[in-house]
Design an enzyme around this catalytic site. Structure first.
Site: not given
Length: 361
Positions: A96-97, A147-148, A165, A171, A276
């Site tokens: 996903k990165d 996205r979230r 971040r 986090r 992203c």
């Protein structure tokens, strides 16, 4: 039998090191000695590895959103440079990165079986904490993903979403000032932090990022004629060089079903020219269709020959700023995992899904 050493580029973060070590151990296990020990011609050379760790731009610039200074590529650029400069043979990334399409001088050589792709909600108290839908109006929830945010707002528009971040522990530490945080389940499980999860979002509630939960192995492309010798891993034993084909080494650890899933999801992103900085997501899964009563996600597809496990379903979302609507689409099609065309078949489904989204724009 001689010893071959694989040089593996990785980020320095605790999660990256844990994931890379997991992938490296899987590569070694898949390439362990076989055949009759008395017959050295039937034995593979012993494979070991060393980690070449580094800090990427994405790790350094934690004060800004990824979209503001380069997007997904900021987590992989330094690792790719290590490949080009012959400081590493392979690089391990969270898929996903990675951008939707790797640069021509590189290739996605293999992927490991997908870990839990879902997103997880954490509140104070862990499993006993307040669940997302039970939060009071105005509660503050942290996430670094747009996205979230668009999907969370669809579920709870009355909450405040705060950008965060940093590494996993940073986090989670934000719970001291926030009512909840949303993280990828795969990273939490790989770090042994699943006990801190309050609940998991189903993929119906929230589609994960394309490639979420998948560890990707990147190498130089086969067509990179500047370094033809880089397609092998060699060690010198006495007066002779012992070499193994790098592609064969990695093929032994590659999960074919997950590679097809990854190909479909990344093809969707590529077709939409999305990164992203866009609220976009896709999730592919093989579904079993032995009967109408027994339809559902398949497990280890290639391990169960009795299942009809060649239907790949992919769902996607896309946030349209003009209409301020969250667009959704779904397609499915046949993918023959034993065919040389399985990856292309999967990519075609990703492109088809993107077209369904584009029809709604």
């Amino acid at each position: 039998m001689s010893e071959l050493k694989l040089r593996i580029a990785t980020r320095k973060s605790a999660l990256a090191l844990a994931q890379t070590t997991m992938a490296a151990d899987a590569i070694v296990a898949a390439n362990s000695v076989i055949g009759n020990a008395a017959d050295s011609n039937n034995a593979r050379d012993s494979l070991t590895y060393e980690l070449v760790s580094m800090t990427t731009e994405g790790d350094r610039r934690l004060d800004k959103s990824l979209a503001s200074f380069g997007g997904k590529g900021v987590f992989i650029k330094e690792l790719e440079i290590a490949l080009l400069e012959d400081r590493a043979d392979i690089a391990i990334h969270s898929l996903k990165d990675m951008p939707a399409e790797v640069l021509p001088q590189f290739k996605l050589a293999a992927v490991l079986k997908r870990e839990d792709p879902r997103d997880a909600f954490l509140s104070r108290g862990g499993a006993a904490g307040i669940r997302f839908m039970d939060l009071p109006a105005g509660a503050r929830v942290g996430t670094g993903s747009i996205r979230r945010v668009v999907q969370l707002k669809a579920l709870r528009p009355d909450l405040e979403y705060v950008p965060i971040r940093g590494n996993i522990q940073t986090r989670i530490g934000k719970l001291a000032e926030l009512d909840g945080v949303v993280l990828a389940a795969a990273g939490l499980k790989r770090m042994g932090l699943a006990d801190q999860v309050t609940e998991y979002f189903s993929t119906e509630q929230m589609l994960p990022a394309s490639g979420q939960g998948i560890l990707a192995i990147e190498t130089l492309a086969d067509s990179d004629t500047r370094h033809p010798e880089r397609s092998t891993v060699c060690e010198v034993e006495g007066s002779r060089a012992i070499c193994n084909d790098l592609a064969q080494i990695l093929a032994r650890v590659n999960d074919v079903a997950t590679f097809c899933i990854a190909s479909a999801e990344m093809a969707y992103l590529k077709a939409l020219n999305a990164g992203c900085q866009f609220p976009v997501a896709s999730f592919a899964e093989f579904v079993c269709e032995n009967s109408a009563e027994n339809r559902g996600a398949c497990g280890a597809l290639e391990e169960n020959a009795n299942r009809t496990a060649q239907t790949l379903k992919i769902r996607g979302i896309y946030w349209d700023e003009k209409s301020e609507k969250l667009l959704r689409a779904e397609v499915a099609g046949n993918v023959d995992l034993k065919s040389a065309d399985s990856v292309q078949q999967s990519k075609n489904l990703g492109v088809e899904l993107a077209r369904e989204i584009q029809k709604q724009l």
